[in-house]
Write a protein that holds these residues in place. Structure first.
Motif, PDB file in Angstrom:
ATOM      1  N   ASP A  27       0.874  -1.022   0.023  1.00  0.00           N
ATOM      2  CA  ASP A  27      -0.173   0.049  -0.004  1.00  0.00           C
ATOM      3  C   ASP A  27       0.770   1.266   0.047  1.00  0.00           C
ATOM      4  O   ASP A  27       1.864   1.112   0.861  1.00  0.00           O
ATOM      5  N   VAL A  55      -9.327   3.674   0.146  1.00  0.00           N
ATOM      6  CA  VAL A  55      -8.247   3.183   0.590  1.00  0.00           C
ATOM      7  C   VAL A  55      -7.056   3.694  -0.282  1.00  0.00           C
ATOM      8  O   VAL A  55      -6.916   4.748  -1.195  1.00  0.00           O
ATOM      9  N   LEU A  56      -5.915   3.405   0.280  1.00  0.00           N
ATOM     10  CA  LEU A  56      -4.530   3.909  -0.379  1.00  0.00           C
ATOM     11  C   LEU A  56      -4.453   3.048  -1.507  1.00  0.00           C
ATOM     12  O   LEU A  56      -4.703   2.007  -1.560  1.00  0.00           O
ATOM     13  N   GLY A  58      -2.796   0.512  -3.819  1.00  0.00           N
ATOM     14  CA  GLY A  58      -2.244  -0.731  -3.378  1.00  0.00           C
ATOM     15  C   GLY A  58      -2.613  -1.760  -4.334  1.00  0.00           C
ATOM     16  O   GLY A  58      -3.520  -1.821  -5.338  1.00  0.00           O
ATOM     17  N   SER A 105       0.388  -6.303   4.855  1.00  0.00           N
ATOM     18  CA  SER A 105       0.702  -5.348   4.078  1.00  0.00           C
ATOM     19  C   SER A 105       1.924  -4.692   4.568  1.00  0.00           C
ATOM     20  O   SER A 105       2.269  -4.414   5.624  1.00  0.00           O
ATOM     21  N   ALA A 107       3.618  -1.127   3.744  1.00  0.00           N
ATOM     22  CA  ALA A 107       3.399   0.163   3.552  1.00  0.00           C
ATOM     23  C   ALA A 107       4.504   1.111   3.017  1.00  0.00           C
ATOM     24  O   ALA A 107       5.541   0.946   3.594  1.00  0.00           O
ATOM     25  N   HIS A 157      -6.756   1.314   6.971  1.00  0.00           N
ATOM     26  CA  HIS A 157      -5.832   2.260   5.952  1.00  0.00           C
ATOM     27  C   HIS A 157      -5.793   3.713   6.899  1.00  0.00           C
ATOM     28  O   HIS A 157      -4.900   4.451   6.984  1.00  0.00           O
TER      29      HIS A 157
END
Length: 245
Positions: A27, A55-56, A58, A105, A107, A157
């Protein structure tokens, strides 16, 4: 020390199904400062789970793709951006962070001037550059606000954004990270605006300017801003700190 057996034989007989294999996603936290407030690039989900939430940018990482390569691919394919410097921020691995299955995830984090997002927003109507701020209730998690008000954030998120903001606030006073949010040429007022937006406080103008000048990060351009109705302010550019061994 001599190890028993043969490694090639061991690998040939090894059963990768002997252990659970969670899915891995990347993400991207792509942040800027817009109208005096921190902002992040968000995408609206069109499918379940969390359809309609935000959402971001990703996506999942295939078995044959490096994490950094996946981040660059998502930057291009999902955020419609190229050439941005990105770095790993943190790994999020709560068991229930994704209702579909176990997803870990990784990031990634990048800071960009606001004008870098123009092409991305034009290319994809599902994207927005949302203002982010801590919730009025005083919770640690952030809210994202678009033109229609508070945007519901899917998965974890909001937590990822909070970690990114905490990292940014922690680094902005002792590093030159704030310059990534500015165009190549900028005024001292714009530099102070960026610091105030990230820190969420007003700063003493003379003290702030003296501190910035004393650190040697500013290089005068000999130019002044245009289009000002008052005395045009001097323009500076960032002078990176020298690399020491």
């Amino acid at each position: 020390m001599t190890m028993p057996g043969n490694e090639a034989a061991f690998l040939a007989d090894y059963d990768p199904q002997a252990y659970d294999r969670p899915s891995v996603a990347v993400d991207l936290v792509l942040m800027s400062v817009v109208d005096g407030a921190p902002a992040a690039l968000l995408a609206q989900r069109a499918e379940h789970p969390h359809a309609g939430q935000w959402v971001l940018p990703g996506g999942f990482v295939p078995m044959n793709e490096d994490l950094d390569a996946a981040a660059r691919r998502i930057l291009s394919d999902k955020a419609h951006l190229d050439g941005a410097y990105i770095e790993q921020l943190y790994t999020f691995g709560a068991v229930d962070r994704d209702p579909r299955m176990r997803v870990i995830s990784v990031a990634y984090f990048a800071l960009l001037p606001a004008d870098r997002f123009a092409a991305a927003l034009e290319a994809d109507p599902a994207l927005t550059l949302a203002r982010i701020a801590f919730a009025p209730s005083g919770e640690d998690r952030l809210q994202a606000r678009g033109r229609q008000g508070v945007l519901p954030l899917a998965f974890d998120h909001a937590e990822i954004l909070s970690v990114a903001m905490t990292r940014l606030r922690g680094k902005i006073d002792y590093s030159d990270i704030a310059f990534a949010l500015l165009p190549e040429r900028f005024t001292l007022r714009a530099l102070q605006d960026v610091h105030e937006a990230i820190l969420g406080v007003s700063l003493n103008k003379p003290a702030f300017r003296r501190r910035m000048l004393d650190r040697g990060w500013l290089q005068p351009t000999g130019e002044r801003e245009t289009g000002a109705s008052f005395r045009p302010a001097e323009l500076f550019r960032h002078r990176p700190s020298p690399v020491t061994s």
